[in-house]
Scaffold this motif. Structure first.
Motif, short mmCIF file in Angstrom:
data_model
loop_
_atom_site.label_atom_id
_atom_site.label_comp_id
_atom_site.label_asym_id
_atom_site.label_seq_id
_atom_site.Cartn_x
_atom_site.Cartn_y
_atom_site.Cartn_z
N ILE A 1 74.61 13.67 -27.10
CA ILE A 1 75.64 13.72 -28.14
C ILE A 1 76.91 14.23 -27.48
O ILE A 1 76.94 15.34 -26.95
CB ILE A 1 75.21 14.63 -29.29
CG1 ILE A 1 73.96 14.08 -29.97
CG2 ILE A 1 76.35 14.80 -30.30
CD1 ILE A 1 73.35 15.03 -30.99
N SER A 2 77.96 13.42 -27.51
CA SER A 2 79.18 13.79 -26.81
C SER A 2 80.24 14.31 -27.77
O SER A 2 80.64 13.62 -28.70
CB SER A 2 79.74 12.60 -26.03
OG SER A 2 80.95 12.98 -25.39
N ALA B 1 74.08 22.33 -21.00
CA ALA B 1 74.26 21.61 -22.26
C ALA B 1 73.84 20.16 -22.13
O ALA B 1 73.17 19.60 -23.02
CB ALA B 1 75.72 21.71 -22.70
N VAL B 2 74.21 19.52 -21.01
CA VAL B 2 73.83 18.13 -20.81
C VAL B 2 72.31 18.00 -20.70
O VAL B 2 71.72 17.03 -21.19
CB VAL B 2 74.54 17.56 -19.55
CG1 VAL B 2 74.01 16.16 -19.22
CG2 VAL B 2 76.04 17.50 -19.78
N GLU B 3 71.66 18.98 -20.08
CA GLU B 3 70.19 18.98 -20.05
C GLU B 3 69.62 19.01 -21.46
O GLU B 3 68.57 18.40 -21.73
CB GLU B 3 69.68 20.20 -19.27
CG GLU B 3 69.86 20.10 -17.77
CD GLU B 3 69.31 21.33 -17.06
OE1 GLU B 3 68.60 22.14 -17.72
OE2 GLU B 3 69.60 21.51 -15.86
N GLU B 4 70.30 19.70 -22.37
CA GLU B 4 69.85 19.77 -23.76
C GLU B 4 70.25 18.53 -24.56
O GLU B 4 69.78 18.34 -25.68
CB GLU B 4 70.41 21.02 -24.44
CG GLU B 4 69.85 22.32 -23.92
CD GLU B 4 68.41 22.56 -24.36
OE1 GLU B 4 67.91 21.81 -25.23
OE2 GLU B 4 67.77 23.48 -23.82
N GLY B 5 71.17 17.72 -23.98
CA GLY B 5 71.57 16.49 -24.65
C GLY B 5 72.85 16.60 -25.45
O GLY B 5 73.01 15.92 -26.46
N THR C 1 84.11 11.69 -33.55
CA THR C 1 83.26 10.55 -33.20
C THR C 1 81.95 10.52 -33.98
O THR C 1 81.43 9.44 -34.28
CB THR C 1 82.95 10.58 -31.69
OG1 THR C 1 84.16 10.76 -30.96
CG2 THR C 1 82.29 9.28 -31.25
N ASN C 2 81.42 11.70 -34.31
CA ASN C 2 80.05 11.79 -34.82
C ASN C 2 80.01 12.21 -36.30
O ASN C 2 80.88 12.93 -36.78
CB ASN C 2 79.26 12.80 -34.00
CG ASN C 2 79.18 12.41 -32.53
OD1 ASN C 2 78.61 11.38 -32.19
ND2 ASN C 2 79.78 13.21 -31.66
N ALA D 1 75.67 18.48 -36.46
CA ALA D 1 74.76 19.61 -36.65
C ALA D 1 73.70 19.64 -35.55
O ALA D 1 73.40 20.71 -34.99
CB ALA D 1 74.09 19.52 -38.02
N GLU D 2 73.14 18.50 -35.22
CA GLU D 2 72.14 18.44 -34.15
C GLU D 2 72.76 18.80 -32.81
O GLU D 2 72.16 19.54 -32.01
CB GLU D 2 71.52 17.04 -34.09
CG GLU D 2 70.60 16.80 -32.90
CD GLU D 2 69.41 17.74 -32.84
OE1 GLU D 2 68.92 17.99 -31.73
OE2 GLU D 2 68.97 18.23 -33.91
N GLY D 3 73.96 18.29 -32.55
CA GLY D 3 74.62 18.59 -31.28
C GLY D 3 74.91 20.07 -31.11
O GLY D 3 74.76 20.63 -30.02
N ILE D 4 75.33 20.73 -32.17
CA ILE D 4 75.63 22.16 -32.09
C ILE D 4 74.36 22.97 -31.88
O ILE D 4 74.36 23.98 -31.17
CB ILE D 4 76.40 22.63 -33.34
CG1 ILE D 4 77.75 21.90 -33.44
CG2 ILE D 4 76.62 24.14 -33.30
CD1 ILE D 4 78.66 22.07 -32.25
N GLN D 5 73.26 22.53 -32.45
CA GLN D 5 71.99 23.22 -32.19
C GLN D 5 71.59 23.08 -30.72
O GLN D 5 71.05 24.02 -30.12
CB GLN D 5 70.90 22.70 -33.12
CG GLN D 5 71.08 23.12 -34.57
CD GLN D 5 71.25 24.62 -34.73
OE1 GLN D 5 70.42 25.40 -34.23
NE2 GLN D 5 72.33 25.04 -35.38
#
Length: 420
Positions: A49-50, A361-365, A390-391, A397-401
């Protein structure tokens, strides 16, 4: 015939093995690629998620209306659309741009230079105004691709200290007196990267300093129409005495579609001729088909209604990201909550280096842009920029988690040796 190097034969595209390479000009030696572009280039994984790029949501593009505009141009104006044309831009588009600018400042079509996006405008301004060694004053932090464009002309960027309202007037005047800059570069409205908007009173203070010191202004306004709340504030370049000494940049990228690469510079006097000459050297003209299609779109559609629609969506996403971030950031962290634009700016506290946080963070997606990239000098490694446009709120919400998990991992792994 000389023997072929075996490693080169096995990997002919490995340029590090070649015995000769093109020499690069000195002005490129210290210029880095845009960190945002570098991040985006490695985010090919579909599960990331970017929040890194200021990328409009393609689901909000007015595709059918844009398609109709292109169909009309290619049906009725094909010979014109596919031919060479004037460097200054297509008259129909210059008229439309002038009409939009005239809502804030009387503008004639002859005062508009069409560019391939406002990014090309920044490059052309740098090529036209700057010599090696010149100083440009910029906000601290500022738009990193502007720094890149001006640096390619050999300029040196000096950052102006800021607060939540933008550049500090006393510091601006002090730095003008010290450095005698060629110009000051500002993004007063929903600034990239912080999202802040300079209030009217501060704009008048800045204008008075620029007028008193005889300093030129390059004002970048790609986000001004993305306002969700509050009253619009006029650009600094529209204030009394400022139009003649301001180059004001605008763009269709954020309100229509960035793939069209249509923007413009509003200016007055001989500088426009010099910018046109620079553009001739760069690319002769902006794509005529795109120019005519954008002009047709503006003439036959209510773009203000379209802007209101996307602003409604972006406001919901800003609210979602601000709420989610407020719930996961460490105690003492700060987050901007802008009235418009595309970005939130967070300062994390707790000595968290966001450049080191990013790989976790990138490891977490999830991805963001470390704030240090936006500083001309003396970077704050504790900051980060996140784009909310963008999202959808659920994806945000998923990205912030995911970001929360990365921060927890960072805090667990950090040792005194690696802490700032």
């Amino acid at each position: 015939m000389p023997a072929m190097n075996h490693s080169t034969n096995k990997n002919p595209m490995n340029v590090t093995q070649l015995p000769w390479a093109f020499p690069v000009g000195e002005r490129f030696s210290g210029v880095q690629s845009s960190p945002v572009r570098e991040i985006l280039s490695v985010l090919s994984r579909g599960d990331v998620i970017s929040f890194a790029g200021g990328i409009p949501d393609p689901d909000l593009f007015a595709v059918e209306e844009i398609k109709a505009a292109f169909d009309h141009v290619l049906t009725h104006q094909a010979s014109k659309a596919l031919q060479y044309a004037s460097t200054e831009g297509e008259p129909a588009l210059r008229e439309q741009a002038a009409a939009r600018m005239s809502r804030q400042l009387p503008t004639a079509a002859e005062q508009i230079q069409i560019t391939s996006g406002s990014q090309e405008g920044l490059y052309l301004i740098g090529q036209t105004l700057l010599d090696a060694g010149d100083v440009v004053l910029v906000e601290q932090p500022t738009y990193l691709a502007a720094v890149q464009a001006f640096a390619l002309s050999g300029a040196r960027m000096v950052g102006i200290p800021t607060d939540e309202h933008g550049v500090l007037p006393d510091e601006l005047e002090r730095l003008i007196e010290r450095h005698r800059p060629k110009f000051v570069y500002l993004i007063p409205t929903f600034q990239n990267p912080t999202g802040r908007c300079m209030p009217a009173g501060r704009r008048h203070q800045v204008a008075q300093i620029l007028l008193r010191t005889g300093t030129a202004l390059v004002e970048d306004d790609p986000y001004g129409q993305l306002r969700f709340s509050g009253e619009p504030v006029a650009p600094i370049g529209t204030l009394p005495g400022m139009p003649a000494r301001t180059l004001l940049l605008n763009s269709m990228s954020k309100i229509m579609a960035p793939g069209l690469r249509v923007g413009w510079i509003r200016g007055e006097g001989p500088i426009l001729r010099s910018i046109a000459i620079a553009k001739q050297a760069v690319g002769l003209q902006s794509p005529v088909t795109d120019q005519l299609a954008v002009a047709r779109y503006l003439a036959t559609n209510d773009i203000d209604q379209h802007i209101r629609r996307i602003n409604t969506v972006y406001k919901t996403r800003r609210d979602a990201m601000h709420a989610e971030l407020s719930g996961i950031l460490p105690e003492g962290a700060t987050i901007t909550n802008p009235d418009g634009g595309m970005f939130l700016w967070a300062r994390l506290g707790n000595d968290i280096d966001t450049s080191r946080l990013l790989p976790l963070a990138v490891e977490e997606g999830v991805a963001f842009v470390p704030g240090s990239a936006f500083y001309a000098h003396d970077p704050d490694h504790n900051t980060m920029r996140l784009s909310y446009v963008t999202n959808s709120p659920d994806v945000i919400a998923e990205g912030i988690q995911r970001l929360s998990r990365a921060i927890k991992t960072y805090s667990t792994r950090r040792s005194p040796a690696t802490a700032h």
